[in-house]
Scaffold this active site. Sequence first.
Site, short mmCIF file in Angstrom:
data_model
loop_
_atom_site.label_atom_id
_atom_site.label_comp_id
_atom_site.label_asym_id
_atom_site.label_seq_id
_atom_site.Cartn_x
_atom_site.Cartn_y
_atom_site.Cartn_z
N ASP A 64 0.80 -1.02 -0.06
CA ASP A 64 -0.03 0.10 0.03
C ASP A 64 0.75 1.48 -0.09
OD1 ASP A 64 -2.46 1.91 1.15
OD2 ASP A 64 -3.18 -0.20 0.42
N HIS A 99 -4.01 5.96 4.06
CA HIS A 99 -4.63 4.59 3.35
C HIS A 99 -4.19 3.43 4.03
CE1 HIS A 99 -5.72 2.06 -0.32
NE2 HIS A 99 -6.94 2.86 -0.26
N SER A 136 -11.35 -0.52 -0.78
CA SER A 136 -10.08 -0.67 -0.18
C SER A 136 -10.16 -0.98 1.13
CB SER A 136 -9.22 0.70 -0.21
OG SER A 136 -8.62 0.89 -1.52
#
Length: 562
Positions: free
Chosen positions: A76, A312, A481
């Site tokens: 990621d 994220h 996600s």
Amino acid sequence: MKNAARILILLIVLVHVRDVWATHPIPEIQDTTTVPKDWFLRDPETDHVQGLSVEKAYNTLLRGRPSKTIVVAVIDTGIDINHEDLKDVIWTNAGEIPGNGIDDDKNGYIDDVHGWNFIGGKNGNVEKDTYEVTREYARLKPRFENADENKIAKKDKADYALYKKVKAKYDHDFKFNKDQFDQYNQQYQLYINAYGTLSFCDSLLRAQGDGKTLTKISLTAIAPKNDTVRFAKETLLRVLKESDDTTSVTNFLNELDEYLKQLKEGVDHYGTAVEYGYNMNYNPRTIVGDDPNNVHEKYYGNNDVTGPYARHGTHIAGVIGANRKNNIGIKGIADNVRIMSVRALPNGDERDKDIANAIRYAVDNGAQVVNMSFGKKFSPNKDLVDAAVKYAESKGVLLVHAAGNDNDNLDADPDFPNRTFQKGGQTKTWIEVGASSWGANENLVADFSNYGKKTVDVFAPGVEIYSTIPDNGYEDLQGTSMACPTVVGVAALLFSYYPDLTANQVKTIIDQSTRKFASLKVTQPGTANEVTLDNLSITGGVINAYEAVKLAESIKSTPANK
């Protein structure tokens, strides 16, 4: 804001933009105030939300049972490895001596103590990058921009067809993002001006009175001493016209401030897309220092596994395995994991070379499950990624991938990477995940989620997921996600308590134990059509940890399955 009408009144009063607003309305923000922050861990029967029944699984089926520590790789944007709720579950490479500048474990990566960063170099890290469609357009444009279609050589026809497809998407997407940026920025500027005017009015009137918070009632009682005070009073009263008498100006300003933050996110998102994502002249790759033309190069990057853009990845890590025992923050799904950070995602599209290397790194360093919450529409080196996926399968590693957020039918319009190999065949240790919401109604499937009767395996919670973000923060985010790590968490839980299970068996268990909604019609994302869930995914179900554990109890691994 309770609704857009109150903001409309504010704008009409302060900046006279009735026509602009009518042309570019801001959508309503979904009210989630009654949904528990940890709804995705909860049980549908007892808590009346379509969660994973994680707590039920621990409390009724797994209490007091031994478990094995499982390594989970998160490919990621990076992870805040010092976060209060993650620091105790971060993977540490036992073969490395931190900070000595030596590749102690001889794996080709120096000081890879907590993972590796494939988009960093000696002089820093890549934060923003272009989209793959931009890179492909820049690659093909010099060859075909002025070409006569009737004179294209046979050997170039495939590339020319790709060029036309890439150009059409680039032109469409650039225009869309530029239009969105202009609209969000225009509205943000209007709101910020309105907020400043209201704050001034509030401060002025409070200074004229006793300094207490103003309400509709107390505003009415103020006797203006001059025209400025009169304007301030009339302005605030008109803004509060539709509110209760006890509504305070401070609360209204706080609500407006939150709305401004949402608008600013839109400005930043679309602004970054225009300035960097679709900018054919932007190339941050010099930071990495690798040879972009050598797709088989492996040993580049640095050991900064957090990087400058870790929101994220940190959020995903928290969903999977945030510390369940420290009584702070949140609880992750898996209670005995070590999370390996493999940084390969910029703010932009990932590159095939980095993803292939990231998968191989994760596999070679002991990961049993890999979270892959990323995707794109073009993959110029798909064969490279396919080889890495096959390698992971050969080593018994489960790959879990987010389906994407474009409300696309992946059967007809695939994203990359995916389970299907360029030269034919598919991997058996891959789970494709769409996003679901908390309610058992027509909105069960998130309206943004990609889907596919032949391509998306399962749906999992991906709306308003509360988890960790950098600097010891916590935040609601949504998307496939966020759905992807819920499946990864359940997979890690199964591997942990049933260590003899193979990756293929864990996939089968997760698929077969989904909760079905036989008679429920859900809205097909991107349309007004109502369909059953089995028209949107292979299993036609939503994953459930409790049901998965129950099924795992009945499955016995055999040498043939290993």
